[in-house]
Design an enzyme around this catalytic site. Sequence first.
Site, mmCIF file in Angstrom:
data_model
loop_
_atom_site.group_PDB
_atom_site.id
_atom_site.type_symbol
_atom_site.label_atom_id
_atom_site.label_comp_id
_atom_site.label_asym_id
_atom_site.label_seq_id
_atom_site.Cartn_x
_atom_site.Cartn_y
_atom_site.Cartn_z
ATOM 1 N N ASN A 157 15.926 -10.046 4.856
ATOM 2 C CA ASN A 157 14.566 -10.547 5.029
ATOM 3 C C ASN A 157 13.907 -9.923 6.253
ATOM 4 O OD1 ASN A 157 15.197 -12.109 2.837
ATOM 5 N ND2 ASN A 157 15.622 -13.952 4.029
ATOM 6 N N HIS B 282 16.641 -4.694 6.800
ATOM 7 C CA HIS B 282 15.426 -4.084 6.247
ATOM 8 C C HIS B 282 14.250 -4.116 7.205
ATOM 9 C CE1 HIS B 282 17.104 -4.727 1.918
ATOM 10 N NE2 HIS B 282 17.704 -3.732 2.565
ATOM 11 N N CYS C 184 5.264 4.184 15.110
ATOM 12 C CA CYS C 184 4.506 5.396 14.764
ATOM 13 C C CYS C 184 5.116 6.000 13.505
ATOM 14 C CB CYS C 184 4.611 6.412 15.915
ATOM 15 S SG CYS C 184 4.046 8.055 15.459
ATOM 16 N N CYS D 82 -1.461 5.913 16.336
ATOM 17 C CA CYS D 82 -0.455 5.910 17.401
ATOM 18 C C CYS D 82 -1.119 6.367 18.699
ATOM 19 C CB CYS D 82 0.683 6.870 17.027
ATOM 20 S SG CYS D 82 1.825 7.173 18.388
ATOM 21 N N ASN E 249 22.647 -19.998 -4.988
ATOM 22 C CA ASN E 249 21.517 -19.401 -5.703
ATOM 23 C C ASN E 249 21.283 -20.241 -6.956
ATOM 24 O OD1 ASN E 249 19.836 -17.611 -7.333
ATOM 25 N ND2 ASN E 249 20.480 -15.988 -5.910
#
Length: 256
Positions: free
Chosen positions: A105, A122, A130, A157, A223
Amino acid sequence: MTSDDLIQEAAEIIRKSKNLAVLTGAGVSKESGVPTFRDALDGLWVQYDPAQLATRQAFQENPKLVWDWYQYRRGMVGEATPNPGHYALVVLEKRFPDMVIITQNVDDLHEQAGNTHIIHLHGNLAANKCVANCQGTPTPIDITQLEWDEDNGPPSCPYCGEHVRPDVVWFGEMLPTDALEKAIVRSEQCDVMLVVGTSGLVTPAANMPRYAQQSGAKIIEVNPDYTMISQIADVKLDGPSGQVLPKLVEALEADA
Ligand code: OAD
């Protein structure tokens, strides 16, 4: 809803753990109002095409579209608060201080709830960098220090003038090396892995339960659906994590 017997069985396995690891996916944040990716009715990837929004090419072709979509997601996550499932994992960490949460997440709900050992595979939705990583990989950019016309999409940037982008992993991109290496080591070292709210479809994150199992760990899955992980789970707790995790922790504490 999962049976009490299975909750007790899972609690017994966790009670004996000497090295507990947790892998979470979007499902753990669902009850906080944050959409998952593949839920049939309201998953993000059902409503939007990831190839149009979560790839480097999409950003290069239409930086405003991709930037605005992430601003929309930031708005959603910004209003979200941890749910009972997140807080149950905090109680678990109090009992297992060395416990690690490996998460796919990009929200910060595990941090908000109070967990302290978290590996973000992730990236982090709140962070930016940048697009050219002109000062090194990554080149973090604090956009609160920038002024730009938000109607025109992402800021530039301040170092090189290239676009600023969200510091999240896009399809086809490598995961942050340090996070991935740590996650693999912890998955191979754990003796129990609690897998919560992931479809187990996206590698290398989805490989972690297999690394754990191959190293002799017990796998417990939380789940409401059957997933790629279910087939290797020693115990499958069917139900939403916001309801199942508190029951699991309650059963664990009952024999404290
Ligand atoms: P998915 O949307 O693929 O899967 C979410 C899982 O959560 C599904 O198995 C649902 O059944 C389950 N679920 C739904 N509601 C739940 C609840 N209340 N409690 C527990 N589980 C629930 O999301 P992820 O598996 O996290 O990658 O997706 C992995 C990656 O794919 C994401 O990190 C993202 C996406 O592309 C990147 O952004 C790189």
